[in-house]
Design an enzyme around this catalytic site. Structure first.
Site, PDB file in Angstrom:
ATOM      1  N   GLU A   1       5.534  -3.129   0.956  1.00 17.81           N
ATOM      2  CA  GLU A   1       5.370  -3.237   0.041  1.00 17.81           C
ATOM      3  C   GLU A   1       4.982  -1.732  -0.859  1.00 17.81           C
ATOM      4  OE1 GLU A   1       4.964  -2.769  -3.103  1.00 17.81           O
ATOM      5  OE2 GLU A   1       5.061  -4.299  -4.641  1.00 17.81           O
TER       6      GLU A   1
ATOM      7  N   GLY B   1       1.837   2.184   5.442  1.00 11.32           N
ATOM      8  CA  GLY B   1       2.631   1.154   6.298  1.00 11.32           C
ATOM      9  C   GLY B   1       3.719   2.121   7.126  1.00 11.32           C
TER      10      GLY B   1
ATOM     11  N   GLU C   1       4.369  10.923  -5.179  1.00 12.80           N
ATOM     12  CA  GLU C   1       3.560   8.953  -6.333  1.00 12.80           C
ATOM     13  C   GLU C   1       2.515   9.863  -6.753  1.00 12.80           C
ATOM     14  OE1 GLU C   1       3.201   4.758  -5.822  1.00 12.80           O
ATOM     15  OE2 GLU C   1       3.115   5.877  -4.016  1.00 12.80           O
TER      16      GLU C   1
ATOM     17  N   THR D   1       2.832   4.770   1.453  1.00 14.20           N
ATOM     18  CA  THR D   1       4.265   4.514   2.511  1.00 14.20           C
ATOM     19  C   THR D   1       3.688   5.229   3.759  1.00 14.20           C
ATOM     20  OG1 THR D   1       5.500   5.073   1.329  1.00 14.20           O
ATOM     21  CG2 THR D   1       6.249   6.304   3.246  1.00 14.20           C
ATOM     22  N   GLU D   2       2.788   6.412   3.886  1.00 13.13           N
ATOM     23  CA  GLU D   2       1.618   6.220   5.407  1.00 13.13           C
ATOM     24  C   GLU D   2       1.195   5.024   6.295  1.00 13.13           C
ATOM     25  OE1 GLU D   2      -1.071  10.280   7.087  1.00 13.13           O
ATOM     26  OE2 GLU D   2      -0.410   9.480   4.656  1.00 13.13           O
TER      27      GLU D   2
ATOM     28  N   GLY E   1       0.947  -1.327   0.241  1.00 15.02           N
ATOM     29  CA  GLY E   1      -0.382   0.242   0.017  1.00 15.02           C
ATOM     30  C   GLY E   1       0.611   1.201  -0.253  1.00 15.02           C
TER      31      GLY E   1
END
Length: 510
Positions: A261, A244, A396, A241-242, A239
């Site tokens: 990931e 994760g 992104e 970054t935040e 998913g």
């Protein structure tokens, strides 16, 4: 044919519960979440919203299965045989699954079919790893036999995204089942339908109850309850970054292992010795497959100045030629993004790019022919003259959106590629073999494609560095991460031992 031109049949809205202990069960709370077809905006299903007690039920079910004679006590070769049987069951239901996945996440049917038909090999590869597994005998000093034993870690929580619902889930399920672990899956609330169906298919194929559980719901609620549950031994999440960072911190409190990931901003370095038309074809494939909703989307094209203008012109022409429409039509080349929120994100970044002074050469809008379709369509978007300080170079977007930036030297290209907080994947376009290896070694990322894009294999490790996550999926690296390693040290002599009485000669403490 566009979606707006279709005669839409009446949609039958199906309500789904959770999948716990081998059967569908109702969530504790009566609240239901709508699941929409992103090509039409219509509600196609409603799902349960699992609360903390539901997640606890699922983990308890998984733990019972892990300790059971039926699964936990299953001989290794029998388990490998069952995992191969699951691959066969997947193949037998392939048509049903790719049609359901296309309806649920909006990818063109040709893309979905091509992706899903590879997934049975994930299970067969890991079944092979299980059969080939060997523990170690370690040479040590003295008259000792030292060997290792590996035991499966237990309950694996698996949070999957909307962009590749089955593919990303199966790359985790395969080592889970082959290693003897068990799982609780929390699919994206946007795309839970194929996950729920696969749980039924695998149970019917002989997977014991409780080995594969599914809890549906939102990330900040259901996903949070799963990540922080003390019964979890490993968290796997694909998913943003935040998300994760939040889930990883929760799981870390209980020292659960993690494979995360996360986001990406893939640089593609195009050198002047590579054919421009071929580079453009790869650029379109890398940037627009899956409507650009991939962590390895070719989102930053870094192109040598000698071919820069030609590349930009041809990529803009290519982007404008892509056929957008109904994802169930085999002639469609680009479907919708997953939601209105995601479409607005892409449109917002198009505005940001213009405000930053980049040159919009294609897309950036809702297709005029599909404006009234009800789905979440957006044109393939290309910005040129993008500099590294711009947000569209650094952040992104997660949509059919790419940028082009010029470079003059190999060193400058590498510097631009590494000018990112992300490090998942990169691609290089060159016919110079020495340069390809040299540049691949210099880029900070976990995956590099030379003269290709998006390629994966169940034997090849997959994962990133920096803010793109931690750990690896696929390959023996992923399989091995599902075991605890125990070291057994055996004294091979009968010599008397009394540390406190025998003080003659050299003594060994360790």
């Amino acid at each position: 044919m566009s979606v707006s031109e279709l005669e839409r049949p009446e949609v039958r809205v199906v309500t789904h519960g959770l999948f716990i202990d081998g059967r569908e069960v109702a969530a504790s709370h009566p609240e239901l979440l709508d699941v929409r077809n992103p090509a039409t905006g219509e509600v196609v299903a409603r799902i349960g919203h699992a609360d903390a007690s539901d997640v606890d039920r699922a983990i308890r079910s998984a733990r019972r299965a892990f300790r059971s004679r039926e699964w936990g006590g299953m001989p290794l070769r029998e388990r490998a045989k069952l995992v191969n049987k699951l691959a066969d069951a997947f193949e037998a239901h392939l048509d049903e699954l790719y049609q359901l996945e296309t309806m649920n996440n909006g990818r063109p049917v040709n893309e979905t079919r091509a992706q899903l038909r590879r997934l049975p090999d994930f299970f067969r590869y890991n079944a092979g790893l299980a059969l080939a597994r060997r523990d170690s005998v370690i040479p040590v000093e003295g008259d000792y036999l030292n060997y290792t034993q590996r035991t499966p870690i237990g309950v694996v929580g698996n949070c999957t995204p909307f962009n590749h619902p089955l593919m990303i889930m199966c790359k985790s399920l395969a080592p889970v089942f082959a290693s003897g672990c068990v799982t609780v899956v929390k699919p994206s609330e946007y795309t839970p339908l194929t996950t729920l169906r696969l749980a039924q298919i695998f149970t019917e194929a002989g997977l014991p109850d409780g080995v594969f559980n599914v809890v549906t719901g939102l990330g900040p609620t259901t996903g949070k309850y799963l990540a922080e549950h003390p019964g979890l031994n490993k968290l796997v999440l694909t998913g943003g970054t935040e998300a994760g960072q939040i889930a990883g911190a929760l799981a870390g409190r209980n020292f659960a292992r993690q494979t995360l990931e996360l986001g990406g901003k893939t640089p593609v370095l195009v050198f002047p010795d590579f054919d421009v038309d071929q580079a453009v074809n790869y650029a379109a494939f890398g940037a627009f497959i899956g409507a650009g909703q991939t962590c390895v989307c070719a989102s930053r094209h870094i192109v040598h100045r000698d071919i820069y203008d030609e590349f930009v012109e041809k990529l803009a022409t290519k982007a404008k030629s892509i056929r957008i429409g109904d994802p169930t039509d085999p002639d469609t080349q680009l479907g919708p993004v997953i939601s209105e929120k995601q479409r607005q994100r892409v449109l917002d970044y198009a505005r940001i790019g213009l405000d930053e002074g980049a040159r919009l050469v294609a897309g950036g809008q809702v297709p005029e022919s599909l404006a009234e379709a009800g789905g979440f369509f957006v044109e393939p978007t290309v910005f040129a003259d993008v500099s590294p300080e711009m947000r569209i170079f650094q952040e992104e977007v997660f949509g059919p959106f790419t940028s082009v930036t010029p470079f003059s030297t190999e060193e400058e290209a590498i510097q631009l590629a590494n000018n990112s907080p992300f490090g998942l994947a990169a691609a290089i376009r060159t016919k110079d073999v020495a340069r390809a290896h040299r540049v691949a070694a210099a880029i900070d990322c976990g995956i590099v494609w030379v003269n290709d894009h998006h390629r994966l294999d169940p034997a090849s490790p997959w994962g990133g560095v920096k803010l793109s996550g931690t750990g690896r999926e696929f390959g023996s690296e992923s399989f091995d991460e599902h075991f605890d390693v125990k070291s057994v040290m055996v004294n091979m002599t009968d010599k008397p031992f009394d540390w406190y009485q025998d003080s003659t000669g050299p003594r060994r403490l360790n």
